[in-house]
Scaffold this active site. Structure first.
Site, mmCIF file in Angstrom:
data_model
loop_
_atom_site.group_PDB
_atom_site.id
_atom_site.type_symbol
_atom_site.label_atom_id
_atom_site.label_comp_id
_atom_site.label_asym_id
_atom_site.label_seq_id
_atom_site.Cartn_x
_atom_site.Cartn_y
_atom_site.Cartn_z
ATOM 1 N N CYS A 70 0.813 -1.224 0.000
ATOM 2 C CA CYS A 70 0.000 0.000 0.000
ATOM 3 C C CYS A 70 0.844 1.270 0.000
ATOM 4 O O CYS A 70 0.649 2.163 -0.837
ATOM 5 C CB CYS A 70 -0.994 -0.016 1.161
ATOM 6 S SG CYS A 70 -0.255 0.152 2.805
ATOM 7 N N HIS A 119 -2.614 1.450 6.780
ATOM 8 C CA HIS A 119 -2.989 1.315 5.368
ATOM 9 C C HIS A 119 -3.186 2.701 4.763
ATOM 10 O O HIS A 119 -3.600 3.641 5.438
ATOM 11 C CB HIS A 119 -4.276 0.502 5.217
ATOM 12 C CG HIS A 119 -4.532 0.086 3.792
ATOM 13 N ND1 HIS A 119 -3.841 -0.930 3.179
ATOM 14 C CD2 HIS A 119 -5.395 0.578 2.854
ATOM 15 C CE1 HIS A 119 -4.264 -1.066 1.930
ATOM 16 N NE2 HIS A 119 -5.194 -0.149 1.711
ATOM 17 N N HIS A 163 -5.881 1.852 -4.242
ATOM 18 C CA HIS A 163 -4.941 1.338 -3.242
ATOM 19 C C HIS A 163 -4.520 -0.085 -3.612
ATOM 20 O O HIS A 163 -5.114 -0.724 -4.483
ATOM 21 C CB HIS A 163 -5.573 1.384 -1.846
ATOM 22 C CG HIS A 163 -6.647 0.363 -1.604
ATOM 23 N ND1 HIS A 163 -6.828 -0.266 -0.394
ATOM 24 C CD2 HIS A 163 -7.637 -0.131 -2.415
ATOM 25 C CE1 HIS A 163 -7.855 -1.103 -0.460
ATOM 26 N NE2 HIS A 163 -8.355 -1.042 -1.669
#
Length: 347
Positions: free
Chosen positions: A262, A310, A322
């Protein structure tokens, strides 16, 4: 014979009774065990429960991945510092050798002129500290000699300082590498647990997991629209890069160009826009100006979970791009898909 037979029959009969009783008890115990196992064992998890557990394992793996990324960044920096220190020490050692050669030239000249000054004999010995620590040498040496000795003294001191700093960096590097190993083992352990859980699902159920994660690619016009709404050209370039990488696989620790985790995706996207971002989510959130969720614009970095584990790139209309986890490639997803933790506009 009868006297012998009766006890034998009684023994046999008793054995049969005991055998029957043993079988009965064993059967009862087995039945109880089976019944207890059936009554107390956890029920077989449903596909939805397996998916939830897998999602949790992926999230935990991502926390460990970001710690790994941070440790790797520090290890790489320590390794670079160590290399720089060694290079600088080598340069200073060259200058030290030049200074000692200059002293040798003075010694040779004195020898040709009729003798070698005892002080220079000390200077050219295999133990340079001997003459550097001797006050009498400085008193006997001439001005040129004192200048050369001063240079040698300075170079020696600096070389030793560099060697000491290098020893510290070696120790730091060993510690960082041990930390890397711990985080790597945590990540791979979580991912292996997730793989084993997924293996319990049928092919159709596993496909459903992929379908949930891998949504259809957006219309290319969305990329142009998102870039147009970005607050500046750098954010627009980052958004365009993220759209180009849709479908790229998730690989933990990867920063592109063909696979990402990520924070690796967001770092690569802004790197393509000429902006250097830190490696980890918990550092990237401080790489710009915080913005409230109600004011998000394309190119803003959006962060999730309480540990800031994240990150994605906002692309407008409540959507982000993402790199989710190993079960899904880089994709477009709703911002409200995960617990929102904050947003940053890169400046």
């Amino acid at each position: 014979m009868g006297a012998h037979r009766r006890p034998r029959q009684r023994a046999t009969g008793g054995g049969r009774v005991r055998t029957a009783a043993t079988i009965t008890l064993a059967g009862a115990a087995t039945a109880t065990g089976l019944g207890g196992g059936t009554g107390h064992a956890d029920p077989q998890p449903t596909a939805a429960q397996v998916r939830a557990k897998v999602d949790k394992l992926y999230q935990e793996a991502e926390v460990a991945t970001e710690k790994y990324n941070g440790a790797k960044e520090k290890a790489d920096a320590a390794e670079q510092r160590l290399e720089d220190l060694r290079d600088e020490a080598a340069r200073k050692e060259d200058r030290l050798n030049s200074a000692r050669e200059a002293l040798g030239s003075v010694a040779a000249a004195q020898y040709r002129s009729g003798g070698l000054d005892p002080a220079l004999q000390l200077a050219l010995s295999s133990d340079p500290d001997r003459y550097l620590d001797g006050a009498a040498f400085a008193e006997r040496a001439g001005s040129r000699q004192r200048a050369e000795v001063g240079r040698v003294r300075k170079e020696l001191r600096e070389v030793e300082q560099l060697r000491g700093a290098a020893r510290v960096e070696v120790s730091s590097l060993k510690s960082r590498r041990a930390e890397l190993k711990r985080h790597r083992e945590t990540v791979t352990g979580k991912l292996e647990s997730a793989r084993r859980l997924l293996s319990r699902l049928t092919a159709e159920e596993r496909a459903d997991v992929g379908d949930r994660a891998s949504r259809s690619a957006p219309d290319p016009r969305e990329s142009l629209s998102a870039s147009a709404q970005a607050p500046d050209s750098r954010a627009a370039a980052a958004v365009a890069y993220a759209y180009q990488k849709l479908g790229s696989p998730y690989v933990w620790g990867a920063t592109g160009p063909n696979a990402f985790d990520c924070s690796g995706l967001t770092q690569a996207a802004y790197r393509a826009a000429g902006v250097s971002l830190p490696r980890t989510t918990y550092a990237q959130i401080d790489a710009g100006r915080r913005v409230p969720r109600s004011e998000l614009l394309p190119g803003d970095l959006v962060f999730f979970y309480s540990g800031i584990s994240h990150v994605g790139i906002y692309v407008g209309n409540g959507q982000m791009i993402h790199a989710p986890n190993p079960s899904a490639p880089v994709r477009v997803a709703p911002v409200d898909e995960m617990p929102f933790a904050g947003a940053t506009r890169v400046v």
